[in-house]
Design an enzyme around this catalytic site. Structure first.
Site, short mmCIF file in Angstrom:
data_model
loop_
_atom_site.label_atom_id
_atom_site.label_comp_id
_atom_site.label_asym_id
_atom_site.label_seq_id
_atom_site.Cartn_x
_atom_site.Cartn_y
_atom_site.Cartn_z
N TYR A 101 0.69 -1.31 -0.07
CA TYR A 101 -0.01 0.16 -0.17
C TYR A 101 0.93 1.18 0.15
O TYR A 101 1.88 1.44 0.88
CB TYR A 101 -0.84 -0.10 1.23
CG TYR A 101 -1.50 1.32 1.66
CD1 TYR A 101 -2.95 1.50 1.43
CD2 TYR A 101 -1.02 2.55 2.15
CE1 TYR A 101 -3.64 2.55 1.56
CE2 TYR A 101 -1.51 3.52 2.42
CZ TYR A 101 -3.05 3.67 1.99
OH TYR A 101 -3.47 4.82 2.13
N GLU A 190 -3.89 7.53 -3.78
CA GLU A 190 -3.77 6.18 -3.07
C GLU A 190 -3.51 4.91 -4.01
O GLU A 190 -4.25 4.97 -4.98
CB GLU A 190 -4.91 5.86 -2.14
CG GLU A 190 -4.69 4.72 -1.19
CD GLU A 190 -5.94 4.55 -0.41
OE1 GLU A 190 -6.11 4.83 0.99
OE2 GLU A 190 -7.03 3.99 -0.75
#
Ligand code: GDP
Ligand code: MN
Length: 380
Positions: A101, A190
């Site tokens: 991530y 993101e």
């Protein structure tokens, strides 16, 4: 403004961040054609402005064109967190060895850009932060100093990524993501998951991209990416009319002049035991057209049961606002009860004007708390 995954990935590609090749499809037939062009296994992905698509059945692997068409039929029309799927992104399927991530956003408290990186990708970052905070590397970038590669190295070591090949690629991606974030006036970029393929290549498999609305004038290409159909009708109307409108989930529609007053109105509604359905800020004004526009937007929200109109007359005089309200109500039919609180400059004149000429569903109250109580009562 939130971008769809496929739009965010388009911007990623522009800045050299690796993504998979894909095509947009609006129908199962287009999904089939896209899968034919791409060849091999593909992934059929719902394009909606919300997360958690995978869990909701909005992301499916397909073996080839036939299967892609079938999966597209299953996904189109699906309701994902209140968003109905109308668009698909058909992407060449990736083999996944690891899911990381990576994100960049603003830390308003620190007044700095914040990077976050963790090897625990593919799940919600809030969950990682709550359950295994030690696995989440965070790094601030001072806006004056700007981004420096040593910062990315610190981030990578912090996340415990020790494979030199991965380190090198992430270093590159972090730099490009920073460039992209700044150049596009983003509020959030993101990548979840940022995958490592079995060959050791890193790639952005998903994108969540938010651009600052106030900077859209600098990015006409991005502004054009807005999909009006993705928003409820009252939000569309608000945008067209230039009304500041925020949707909430209670029953009382709120109209006020000035952000501070509107914020305290929300609190007062809560204090009175109610919940705001939304709010509109008239700013300094209170002219009839502004009131008509705001009332139209508020009353189009189907959750609204009553409307609380909270005005403090400073530079704007209450008698003017009262005339604006009457004119507005003369021009439109509002079924909901409306509570008006007028205070400040010429408040008494304003209240008299409303008391004399206002329609039956208009209730005038002298204080914010009394107004809030009345509006909550009428919404019950
Ligand atoms: P989200 O659920 O809305 O965050 O959608 P994502 O784009 O992140 O996809 C959800 C999950 O689907 C990912 O975490 C992956 O595990 C899986 N997925 C997405 N694309 C692919 C792909 O190309 N290949 C494989 N094997 N899995 C994928
Ligand atoms: Mn994701």
């Amino acid at each position: 403004m939130d971008l769809y995954e496929y739009q965010g990935k388009e911007l990623f590609r522009r800045f050299g961040i690796p993504t998979s090749e894909g095509r947009l499809a609006l129908t199962p037939a287009e999904a089939r054609a896209a899968a034919e062009e791409l060849g091999g296994q593909v992934v059929v992905k719902a394009q909606v402005l919300t997360g958690g698509r995978g869990k909701a059945g909005g992301v499916k692997l397909a073996e080839g064109p036939d299967d892609a068409e079938r999966k597209a039929e299953e996904i189109i029309g699906l309701d994902i967190n209140g968003h109905v799927v109308r668009k698909l992104w058909i992407e060449r399927a990736s083999e996944i060895a690891k899911e990381y991530y990576l994100s960049v956003t603003f830390d308003r408290g620190e007044k700095k850009v914040l990077f976050m990186l963790t090897t625990k990708g593919g799940i919600e970052i809030e969950q990682v932060a709550a359950e295994t905070p030690e696995k989440l590397a965070r790094l601030h970038v001072d806006p004056l100093e700007g981004y420096q590669p040593y910062q990315a190295r610190r981030l990578i070591y912090g996340a415990g990524i020790d494979d030199p090949n991965e380190q090198k690629q992430i270093l590159d991606i972090v730099g490009k993501l920073y460039e992209c974030f700044v150049a596009m006036d983003a509020m959030l970029c993101e990548v979840n998951p940022l995958i490592v393929t079995p060959e050791g290549d890193l790639r952005a498999l998903d994108s969540k991209f938010t651009v600052d609305d106030n900077a859209l004038y600098k990015h006409p290409g991005v502004a054009e990416m807005r999909d009006p159909e993705a928003y409820p009708p009252e939000e569309r109307a608000a945008r067209e009319k230039g009304v500041t409108y925020v949707k909430l989930d209670g029953e009382v529609g709120i109209l006020g002049n000035g952000a501070g007053l509107v914020m305290s109105t929300l609190d007062t509604i809560a204090l009175a035991g109610g919940r705001p359905a939304n709010f509109c800020d008239l700013g300094g004004g209170g002219d009839a057209q502004g009131v008509v526009d705001a009332l139209e937007v508020i009353s189009a929200d189907r959750q609204v049961r009553s409307i609380f109109f909270n005005i403090f007359g400073g530079i704007t005089r209450c008698d003017e606002v009262a005339r604006g309200i009457l004119q507005a109500l003369g021009e439109m039919e509002i079924g909901h009860p409306i509570v008006v609180r007028l205070d400040g400059t010429n408040a008494e004149e304003g209240r008299e004007i409303l008391a004399d000429a206002g329609p039956e569903n208009l209730h005038v109250e002298p204080t914010m708390l009394e107004g809030a109580k009345r509006a909550v009562e009428l919404a019950a």
